[in-house]
Scaffold this active site. Structure first.
Site, mmCIF file in Angstrom:
data_model
loop_
_atom_site.group_PDB
_atom_site.id
_atom_site.type_symbol
_atom_site.label_atom_id
_atom_site.label_comp_id
_atom_site.label_asym_id
_atom_site.label_seq_id
_atom_site.Cartn_x
_atom_site.Cartn_y
_atom_site.Cartn_z
ATOM 1 N N GLY A 37 0.788 -1.235 0.000
ATOM 2 C CA GLY A 37 0.000 0.000 0.000
ATOM 3 C C GLY A 37 0.816 1.279 0.000
ATOM 4 O O GLY A 37 0.312 2.330 0.397
ATOM 5 N N LYS A 95 -17.429 -14.755 -8.691
ATOM 6 C CA LYS A 95 -16.752 -13.458 -8.843
ATOM 7 C C LYS A 95 -17.779 -12.328 -8.891
ATOM 8 O O LYS A 95 -17.564 -11.256 -8.341
ATOM 9 C CB LYS A 95 -15.917 -13.461 -10.123
ATOM 10 C CG LYS A 95 -15.098 -12.195 -10.298
ATOM 11 C CD LYS A 95 -14.117 -12.307 -11.444
ATOM 12 C CE LYS A 95 -13.348 -11.020 -11.611
ATOM 13 N NZ LYS A 95 -11.948 -11.108 -11.252
ATOM 14 N N MET A 123 -4.192 -7.092 -7.052
ATOM 15 C CA MET A 123 -3.721 -8.160 -7.933
ATOM 16 C C MET A 123 -4.840 -9.112 -8.359
ATOM 17 O O MET A 123 -4.683 -10.331 -8.330
ATOM 18 C CB MET A 123 -2.561 -8.911 -7.258
ATOM 19 C CG MET A 123 -1.408 -8.008 -6.859
ATOM 20 S SD MET A 123 -0.804 -6.903 -8.165
ATOM 21 C CE MET A 123 0.396 -7.975 -8.933
ATOM 22 N N ILE A 134 -10.397 -7.121 -12.804
ATOM 23 C CA ILE A 134 -11.716 -6.516 -12.555
ATOM 24 C C ILE A 134 -12.720 -7.184 -13.498
ATOM 25 O O ILE A 134 -12.465 -7.349 -14.696
ATOM 26 C CB ILE A 134 -11.662 -4.998 -12.815
ATOM 27 C CG1 ILE A 134 -10.670 -4.320 -11.856
ATOM 28 C CG2 ILE A 134 -13.047 -4.375 -12.682
ATOM 29 C CD1 ILE A 134 -11.050 -4.333 -10.391
ATOM 30 N N ASN A 156 -5.583 2.054 -13.288
ATOM 31 C CA ASN A 156 -4.578 1.154 -12.702
ATOM 32 C C ASN A 156 -3.180 1.731 -12.890
ATOM 33 O O ASN A 156 -2.939 2.497 -13.830
ATOM 34 C CB ASN A 156 -4.657 -0.217 -13.392
ATOM 35 C CG ASN A 156 -3.713 -1.241 -12.778
ATOM 36 O OD1 ASN A 156 -3.543 -1.279 -11.557
ATOM 37 N ND2 ASN A 156 -3.093 -2.062 -13.605
ATOM 38 N N HIS A 169 0.854 0.275 -13.185
ATOM 39 C CA HIS A 169 1.573 -0.977 -13.398
ATOM 40 C C HIS A 169 3.067 -0.676 -13.540
ATOM 41 O O HIS A 169 3.447 0.268 -14.228
ATOM 42 C CB HIS A 169 1.039 -1.676 -14.652
ATOM 43 C CG HIS A 169 1.672 -3.005 -14.885
ATOM 44 N ND1 HIS A 169 1.346 -4.123 -14.135
ATOM 45 C CD2 HIS A 169 2.644 -3.395 -15.745
ATOM 46 C CE1 HIS A 169 2.085 -5.145 -14.536
ATOM 47 N NE2 HIS A 169 2.875 -4.728 -15.514
#
Ligand code: GAR
EC number: 2.1.2.2
Length: 190
Positions: free
Chosen positions: A15, A68, A93, A96, A110, A112
């Protein structure tokens, strides 16, 4: 202009990006308020970070749900209750799925740790070093149904440091912590 954009940050791990964003919201660099931290990992250090700055953490272990869709529906209810406008992934991780994608069209972002489309997925920094590249970087992008795909919003190159994962991770994090807030700030002001 004083209306702060309500965001939820999703994180699965340490985080550090969550903390950088929380700090940017606090000092006014980002005209937003993190109303919720969402995590799929009950032991994520991000939860401690949220507690320290007084942000509610929603811990949602996927295994507690039969599908899900049901998992994302539970998250969606909490987001709607808190009137979340944007979802900001910061080391989350999991892919979506359709429930969140259709509830937040073009409003899920996001970050990355590579210059996408190179090295998507897990351990992007390790992948880059194993490949022997000399330059990698950071990408901020809109989220679609793919793994680290979706339209690119911002990128920044970072040199690989001594072929070393730890040192390169440190360099990448330093870039992530300002690139994300700047990219979000630009997006929210559109
Ligand atoms: C960050 O480097 C982020 O770019 C990466 O996870 C790390 C989380 O660090 N995300 C991905 O790899 C997404 N595919 P943090 O928990 O310290 O913010």
């Amino acid at each position: 202009m004083n209306n702060k954009v309500k965001i939820a940050v999703f994180a699965s791990g340490s985080g550090s990006n969550f903390s950088a964003l929380a700090e940017a919201c606090k000092n006014g660099e980002l005209n937003a308020e993190i109303v919720l931290l969402v995590t799929n990992k009950p032991d994520a250090y991000a939860i401690e970070r949220a507690k320290k700055v007084g942000i509610s953490a929603l811990v949602v272990p996927p295994k507690s749900f039969e599908s899900k869709d049901a998992y994302e529906q539970a998250i969606l209810s909490a987001l709607q209750e808190s009137e979340v406008e944007w979802i900001v992934l910061a080391g989350y991780m999991r892919l979506i799925g359709p429930v969140l994608l259709s509830a937040y069209p073009s409003k899920i972002i996001n970050i990355h740790p590579s210059l996408l489309p190179s090295f998507p997925g897990k351990d992007a920094i390790g992948q880059a070093i194993a490949h022997g590249v000399k330059v990698t970087g950071v990408t901020v992008h809109l989220v679609d149904a793919g793994m680290d795909t979706g339209p690119i919003i911002a990128q920044h190159a970072v040199d690989v440091v001594d072929g070393d994962v730890e040192k390169t991770t440190e360099a990448i994090h330093a870039v992530e912590h300002y690139l994300y807030k700047d990219a979000l700030s630009e997006l929210f002001s559109r």
